[in-house]
Enzyme design. Sequence first.
Site, PDB file in Angstrom:
ATOM      1  NE  ARG A 180     -49.465  13.327 -63.989  1.00 24.33           N
ATOM      2  CZ  ARG A 180     -49.096  14.391 -63.344  1.00 24.33           C
ATOM      3  NH1 ARG A 180     -48.192  15.213 -63.821  1.00 24.33           N
ATOM      4  NH2 ARG A 180     -49.522  14.714 -62.036  1.00 24.33           N
ATOM      5  CB  SER A 229     -54.153   8.883 -61.948  1.00 28.43           C
ATOM      6  OG  SER A 229     -54.158   9.431 -60.783  1.00 28.43           O
ATOM      7  CD  GLU A 299     -51.731   9.990 -64.921  1.00 29.41           C
ATOM      8  OE1 GLU A 299     -50.818   9.955 -64.198  1.00 29.41           O
ATOM      9  OE2 GLU A 299     -52.551  11.121 -64.899  1.00 29.41           O
TER      10      GLU A 299
END
Length: 323
Positions: A180, A229, A299
């Site tokens: 990520r 998320s 995130e």
Amino acid sequence: MRFPDLLEIHPSLGEGVRGKLTSNQPMSAVTWFRTGGPAQLMFQPADEDDLAAFLAGLPKDIPILPVGLGSNLLIRDGGLEGVVIRLSAKGFGAIEQVGETRLRAGAAVPDKRLSEAAAKAGLGGFAFYTGIPGGLGGALRMNAGAHGTETRDRMVELTAIDRDGNRHVLSNADMGYAYRHSSASRDLIFTSAVFEGVPQEEASVRQEMADVVDHREKAQPIREKTGGSTFKNPPGTSAWKEVDAAGCRGLRVGGAQMSEMHCNFMINTGSATGHDLELLGETVRARVLQHSGIRLEWEIKRLGLFGDTGVVEPFLGPEGEAA
């Protein structure tokens, strides 16, 4: 809140522009959370040349922020100073096959549309994008992934425009991808990328896509105002497990709630402010740290100025209502 009009302060910003310029554009109309203050100026360029020319003439003291479909953005109530650049589907939404196993796609292409194009081309390896509710610009920036595949597994090279209006081509290695994360300069605005798949029968690809959709519908609150998320998975565990263990499933702050269906998803139940959402997230992080010693990382990207409610201070009271 309204910002001073940049087009009145710098009239030259509108000269020669073929795209759309909007002062004090509400970001609540852009983000999937449907919250957030205004962008001081939003620019939607007509194409890559229009973007390059605009950036070349933009005073260096004016900050810029590229945004995509707004699926994983939490914009604070005070809004965003400077120029928000949002690539449109008209100028940056094309997909073309550029080799037997390669597709070139604009940064404004929704992730799931790339998976659809790959299926029609008989290319596998893109089904994971079916379940990611964002655009390719964001996927390239944050190495979006799901179901064991990440953007870095498919991306060959990308094209970007820098703060001075210069064009760059970056390889996969240039991006410094990790979970990520990418290490590419924040001054770069991605405009398109080449992706590589593997030959696969269309029917087989579509079955994989259907499986992804089925999983998502059963496990995620996809019909809510959400940002996907909320937290990255910590090493050795899942974020949702830690959120659940800390008693935060269903936790509320004002109009914001951790989903009962998937407790790593925040949702706007209808009246949440940016402050509600961020306070909820920080409260969950504090409770997880208190419970397990794990420091969850966001995130979702949180950007902008705090509004009248001020900065966020997590609430560490008993389980249940957090505010």
